[in-house]
Design a protein around this motif. Structure first.
Motif, short mmCIF file in Angstrom:
data_model
loop_
_atom_site.label_atom_id
_atom_site.label_comp_id
_atom_site.label_asym_id
_atom_site.label_seq_id
_atom_site.Cartn_x
_atom_site.Cartn_y
_atom_site.Cartn_z
N GLY A 86 2.44 0.72 -11.76
CA GLY A 86 1.51 1.54 -11.66
C GLY A 86 1.56 3.12 -10.47
O GLY A 86 1.36 3.37 -10.18
N VAL A 87 3.16 3.24 -11.66
CA VAL A 87 2.82 4.53 -11.33
C VAL A 87 3.01 5.40 -12.92
O VAL A 87 3.67 5.01 -14.35
N ILE A 88 2.69 6.19 -13.28
CA ILE A 88 2.39 7.33 -14.54
C ILE A 88 3.20 8.42 -13.76
O ILE A 88 2.18 9.53 -13.39
N HIS B 131 17.75 -0.76 -13.95
CA HIS B 131 17.21 0.18 -15.21
C HIS B 131 16.39 0.13 -15.84
O HIS B 131 16.15 -1.11 -16.18
N LYS B 132 15.64 0.78 -15.31
CA LYS B 132 13.87 0.27 -15.10
C LYS B 132 12.95 -0.01 -17.13
O LYS B 132 12.76 -0.36 -16.80
N ARG B 133 13.66 0.72 -17.81
CA ARG B 133 12.63 1.61 -19.16
C ARG B 133 13.89 0.90 -20.17
O ARG B 133 14.47 -0.01 -19.95
N ILE C 184 -1.46 11.52 -5.57
CA ILE C 184 -0.69 12.03 -6.39
C ILE C 184 0.88 13.41 -5.83
O ILE C 184 0.06 13.35 -5.04
N GLU C 185 1.55 13.18 -6.72
CA GLU C 185 3.32 13.53 -5.47
C GLU C 185 3.65 13.99 -6.79
O GLU C 185 3.77 14.02 -7.80
N GLU C 186 4.38 14.86 -6.22
CA GLU C 186 5.04 15.39 -6.08
C GLU C 186 6.56 15.78 -7.12
O GLU C 186 7.20 14.28 -7.06
N PHE C 187 6.69 15.29 -8.13
CA PHE C 187 7.99 15.02 -9.14
C PHE C 187 9.18 15.49 -8.68
O PHE C 187 9.47 16.75 -8.92
N LEU C 188 9.82 14.21 -8.54
CA LEU C 188 11.26 14.24 -7.93
C LEU C 188 12.30 14.07 -9.14
O LEU C 188 12.00 13.57 -10.02
N THR C 189 13.70 15.02 -9.00
CA THR C 189 15.13 14.71 -9.83
C THR C 189 15.98 14.67 -8.56
O THR C 189 16.11 15.06 -8.50
N PRO D 125 19.77 11.70 -9.18
CA PRO D 125 19.88 10.20 -9.56
C PRO D 125 19.22 8.68 -8.51
O PRO D 125 18.81 9.87 -7.15
N GLU D 126 19.06 7.96 -8.70
CA GLU D 126 18.30 7.14 -8.87
C GLU D 126 18.98 6.38 -8.01
O GLU D 126 20.40 5.63 -8.21
N VAL D 127 18.97 5.57 -6.45
CA VAL D 127 19.71 5.11 -6.29
C VAL D 127 18.83 3.49 -5.29
O VAL D 127 18.18 4.05 -4.89
N SER E 129 0.90 -1.33 -0.01
CA SER E 129 -0.09 0.16 0.09
C SER E 129 1.36 1.29 -0.26
O SER E 129 1.86 1.55 1.25
N LYS E 130 0.93 1.65 -0.76
CA LYS E 130 1.67 3.07 -1.28
C LYS E 130 1.19 4.31 -0.24
O LYS E 130 1.93 4.92 0.64
N VAL E 131 -0.60 3.69 0.09
CA VAL E 131 -0.37 5.24 0.84
C VAL E 131 -0.47 4.57 2.27
O VAL E 131 0.19 5.72 3.05
N VAL F 150 12.76 9.27 -0.19
CA VAL F 150 11.68 7.53 -0.79
C VAL F 150 11.13 8.00 -1.96
O VAL F 150 10.59 8.63 -1.70
N ILE F 151 11.49 7.01 -3.24
CA ILE F 151 10.31 7.38 -3.78
C ILE F 151 9.61 5.96 -3.88
O ILE F 151 8.81 6.15 -3.63
N GLU F 152 10.14 5.01 -3.54
CA GLU F 152 8.96 3.15 -3.06
C GLU F 152 9.71 2.61 -1.52
O GLU F 152 11.13 3.00 -1.90
N TYR F 153 9.38 2.03 -1.02
CA TYR F 153 9.77 1.19 -0.17
C TYR F 153 9.34 -0.08 -1.38
O TYR F 153 8.15 -0.05 -1.81
N ILE G 127 1.57 10.26 -10.22
CA ILE G 127 0.48 9.51 -10.31
C ILE G 127 0.42 8.20 -10.30
O ILE G 127 1.30 7.47 -10.97
N LYS G 128 0.10 7.80 -8.56
CA LYS G 128 0.17 6.05 -7.82
C LYS G 128 -1.05 5.45 -8.32
O LYS G 128 -1.56 5.88 -7.72
N ALA G 129 -0.60 4.30 -8.34
CA ALA G 129 -1.53 3.53 -7.85
C ALA G 129 -1.73 2.95 -6.49
O ALA G 129 -0.08 2.67 -6.39
P1 AMP Z 1 8.75 2.85 -8.28
O1 AMP Z 1 7.47 1.66 -9.07
O2 AMP Z 1 7.22 3.42 -7.35
O3 AMP Z 1 9.18 2.16 -8.44
O4 AMP Z 1 8.59 4.10 -9.70
C1 AMP Z 1 8.68 3.91 -10.96
C2 AMP Z 1 9.29 4.80 -10.91
O5 AMP Z 1 9.03 6.01 -11.19
C3 AMP Z 1 10.69 5.27 -10.06
O6 AMP Z 1 12.28 3.99 -10.31
C4 AMP Z 1 10.98 6.94 -10.12
O7 AMP Z 1 11.87 6.66 -12.06
C5 AMP Z 1 9.97 7.73 -10.84
N1 AMP Z 1 9.43 7.67 -9.49
C6 AMP Z 1 8.60 8.02 -8.78
N2 AMP Z 1 7.95 7.95 -8.36
C7 AMP Z 1 8.57 9.31 -8.74
C8 AMP Z 1 8.80 11.43 -8.46
N3 AMP Z 1 7.56 11.43 -7.15
N4 AMP Z 1 9.32 11.66 -8.94
C9 AMP Z 1 10.11 11.72 -9.99
N5 AMP Z 1 9.80 10.43 -11.05
C10 AMP Z 1 8.95 9.41 -9.98
#
Ligand code: AMP
Ligand code: GLY
Length: 426
Positions: A153-155, A214-216, A185-190, A192-194, A102-104, A282-285, A143-145
């Motif tokens: 689920g992340v757009i 490398h997700k894409r 609905i979340e703020e767009f962050l920029t 490097p991802e770790v 649950s992302k919520v 934190v982008i996700e756990y 936008i995240k489910a």
């Molecule tokens: P997730 O499925 O949560 O890992 O998200 C997939 C990808 O979406 C992440 O690896 C990020 O590249 C991108 N992402 C998720 N949340 C954000 C955010 N708030 N700002 C920018 N990019 C994000």
């Protein structure tokens, strides 16, 4: 010890190959496993989400320890089910697994305990979500489910139309089923991802070596999101200063927050971080090992993996040292043509020996079957080559050289795994 690993991908193959090195582990089973895994463990044809089937198998076969690797069985309480019949597990129980399922839940936890993350709002109504997007009028917006959505689920919406379509897909067209009953609905962050995966028993936390996914699907981070097309470790964006900051402001606070909320986390807690100009956020756990991060992390682990897992299940992680080699590691995923959309199956894979390996490189199988002594494709991500080197460059080169020997018709892979990491070093 008789150990059962639940799952069927490259991550599970890497876990099994690491467990095989332990002299405490006598037999390894994998449910359901895959073609390559069958060379290292005994495959058991039970689905990873079949709680009753797994419970019966574990009981009837006197399994001592179960490693639950994928998100779905963790979210569905596989650990609770096995522990209820007295079988020790590696992995969080259902309540703690909410940190991923649950992302919520995860966002509320971070807000309550001041753990740095992007600003956000939660919606359970389409109209309210759309109004909010209009009022904000700030793009890109994220936008995240709420629930699990196979990593899809992340757009990231670049304009109102994209945002509206995303909300419609999730909340009206139910693209992700119940996972989309709520959205964030979340703020767009920029930045490097770790990825930092941590062993924890709920009190002690031992971070593993950092990594970069490398997700894409395509070079230059273009194309659709996938489960991950390759990884490198360590991640050069993760400096020792950032590591200290993460330990103090993110890792320990998260472990303590989970304990305070009555769901101490036990297993592998995965922190998906973005190093923003305002520090790491934190982008996700994830409540589990990452795939393909595990395929670059575990080859560098010098401590016995079973010792760590067993200590965690006994809440004794503080007694175990977790040590990684001072080297670099890279893996490149070979995927089926068309992945992550539809793809053919049953294509013969060339270049593997009878153990599903090559002579000089580790191959982790993700979507393969072994039929009449021949390995064939059976999934989107088919396998990855994984290599260790004394420099990042060397590790990347070795992993790519491996792909010259292992291939199948129309195989698809990214040519630029590790290039972003190399650019940070320069
Ligand atoms: P997730 O499925 O949560 O890992 O998200 C997939 C990808 O979406 C992440 O690896 C990020 O590249 C991108 N992402 C998720 N949340 C954000 C955010 N708030 N700002 C920018 N990019 C994000
Ligand atoms: N590689 C990202 C994940 O496992 O979710």
């Amino acid at each position: 010890m008789k150990v059962l690993v639940i799952g069927k991908g490259g991550r599970e193959h890497a876990i099994i190959r690491a467990l095989k090195k332990s002299n405490k582990v006598k037999e390894i089973y994998c449910a359901p496993g895959n073609g390559g895994i069958s060379c290292d463990a005994i495959n058991v044809p039970i689905s990873e989400t079949d709680k009753e089937g797994i419970k019966n198998f574990a009981q009837n076969n006197k399994i001592n320890f179960v490693v639950v690797a994928p998100d779905n069985p963790l979210a569905d309480g596989m650990v609770d089910a096995l522990e209820s019949i007295g079988i020790s597990c590696f992995g969080p129980n259902k309540k703690a697994a909410q940190i991923e399922s649950s992302k919520v839940f995860a966002k509320k936890l971070m807000k309550k305990y001041n753990i740095p993350t992007g600003d956000y709002e939660v919606f359970d109504s389409f109209d309210k979500a759309i109004n909010y997007i209009k009022t904000q009028n700030k793009y890109p917006t994220v936008i995240k489910a709420d629930g699990l959505a196979l990593g899809k689920g992340v757009i990231i919406a670049k304009n109102f139309e994209e945002a509206e379509n995303a909300v419609k897909d999730i909340m009206v067209n139910n693209k992700f089923g119940e996972s989309g009953n709520k959205i964030i609905i979340e703020e767009f962050l920029t930045g490097p991802e770790v990825s930092v995966l941590c062993f924890t028993d709920g009190k002690t936390i031992r971070p593993m070596i950092s990594s970069m996914d490398h997700k894409r699907a395509l070079d230059g981070d273009k194309g659709l999101n996938t489960g991950g097309m390759g990884a490198v470790a360590p991640n050069p964006a993760y400096t020792s200063d950032i590591e200290k900051e993460c330990m103090k402001n993110i890792f320990m606070p998260t472990i303590k927050a989970m304990e305070k909320e009555g769901c101490p986390f036990s297993g592998c807690l995965y922190f998906g971080l973005m190093i923003t100009s305002n520090g790491p956020k934190v982008i996700e756990y994830n409540c589990r090992f990452g795939d393909p991060e595990t395929q670059v992390i575990l080859p560098l682990l010098e401590t016995d993996l079973f010792d760590i897992m067993e200590a965690i299940s006994k809440k004794e992680l503080e007694k175990v040292e977790v040590k990684f080699a001072n080297k670099y590691s890279a893996c490149v995923v070979l995927a089926s043509p068309g992945y992550p959309e539809s793809y053919p199956k049953g294509i013969t894979i060339n270049g593997l020996n009878k153990d599903g390996q090559t002579d000089d490189l580790t191959i982790y199988h993700a979507g393969t079957i072994l039929e009449n002594d021949e390995f064939k494709t059976s999934g989107g991500r088919v396998l990855c080559t994984s290599a260790v080197g004394s420099t990042l460059n060397e590790a990347i080169e070795k992993a790519y050289n491996g792909l010259k020997k292992v291939n199948f018709n129309n195989a698809h892979y990214r040519k630029d795994i590790g290039q972003k990491a190399l650019a940070i070093i320069k």
